[in-house]
Design a protein around this motif. Structure first.
Motif, mmCIF file in Angstrom:
data_model
loop_
_atom_site.group_PDB
_atom_site.id
_atom_site.type_symbol
_atom_site.label_atom_id
_atom_site.label_comp_id
_atom_site.label_asym_id
_atom_site.label_seq_id
_atom_site.Cartn_x
_atom_site.Cartn_y
_atom_site.Cartn_z
ATOM 1 N N GLN A 157 30.400 34.969 48.242
ATOM 2 C CA GLN A 157 31.180 34.030 49.055
ATOM 3 C C GLN A 157 31.899 33.007 48.172
ATOM 4 O O GLN A 157 33.056 32.684 48.409
ATOM 5 C CB GLN A 157 30.273 33.300 50.045
ATOM 6 N N ARG A 158 31.210 32.481 47.178
ATOM 7 C CA ARG A 158 31.833 31.500 46.269
ATOM 8 C C ARG A 158 32.981 32.130 45.503
ATOM 9 O O ARG A 158 34.020 31.508 45.300
ATOM 10 C CB ARG A 158 30.783 30.926 45.321
ATOM 11 N N ASP A 159 32.796 33.380 45.070
ATOM 12 C CA ASP A 159 33.874 34.052 44.349
ATOM 13 C C ASP A 159 35.069 34.306 45.270
ATOM 14 O O ASP A 159 36.223 34.138 44.852
ATOM 15 C CB ASP A 159 33.381 35.355 43.734
ATOM 16 N N LEU A 160 34.809 34.692 46.511
ATOM 17 C CA LEU A 160 35.903 34.899 47.458
ATOM 18 C C LEU A 160 36.692 33.602 47.669
ATOM 19 O O LEU A 160 37.923 33.616 47.737
ATOM 20 C CB LEU A 160 35.359 35.408 48.805
ATOM 21 N N ARG A 161 35.993 32.486 47.783
ATOM 22 C CA ARG A 161 36.656 31.181 47.946
ATOM 23 C C ARG A 161 37.467 30.820 46.707
ATOM 24 O O ARG A 161 38.563 30.292 46.800
ATOM 25 C CB ARG A 161 35.631 30.085 48.248
#
Length: 173
Positions: A157-161
């Protein structure tokens, strides 16, 4: 959490049962029976709903999820379970992205299932993850499973953001 309209009906039924039966029936017995009826109502609604099918695939039995006994649900896990958040398919739906397609796998929509199970960008991180219909049982089996899978989802999720922010910065420049 049980939907509020079902809880309201449960409270109404408890009130009516107590009024009808008087003090002869223990209130705990009435509450248990009405809670079970509420869970049945919620399950029927959950099974027949047309939205939330990804979440339903992960959590098919609401009572089991409600009584799971372990597993803190955080922001990132909620985003994953619902398909909301930094997934391009979701962002495209609200016109925050030009395309729902995964930038790494252009023929596929970037949604939680694709990202966790198929996307070449994250497969190396994911390792062996049980299929969606078994994922929650796997996570709930041990604290270690819950922690490692939750951390994986948080990292993704952090990488997607981060990727989303980079795309926006490029488009603003």
């Amino acid at each position: 959490m049980i939907p509020v309209d079902i809880l309201a009906m449960e409270m109404r039924e408890i009130y009516l049962a107590r009024a009808e039966m008087g003090n002869g029936v223990p209130v705990d017995a009435i509450r248990r029976a009405e809670r079970q009826a509420s869970l049945v109502t919620w399950q029927v609604r959950w099974d027949s709903a047309t939205n939330g099918r990804w979440t339903h695939q992960l959590i098919p039995k609401v009572e089991e999820w409600l009584n799971r006994g372990r597993g803190e649900v955080n922001f990132h896990l909620t985003q994953f379970l619902t398909g909301h958040g930094g997934f391009r398919k979701y962002l495209h739906k609200y016109r925050h992205e030009d395309s729902p397609e995964c930038p790494t796998c252009p023929s596929a929509s970037e949604d939680p299932e694709h990202v966790l199970y198929y996307c070449t960008r994250y497969r190396g991180r994911a390792g062996v993850v049980p299929p969606p219909e078994s994922l929650m049982a796997f996570m709930l089996a041990t604290e270690d499973n819950w922690s490692s899978t939750s951390q994986l989802i948080i990292d993704i999720q952090r990488d997607l953001r981060r990727c989303e922010r980079q795309r926006r910065e490029r488009s603003d420049a």
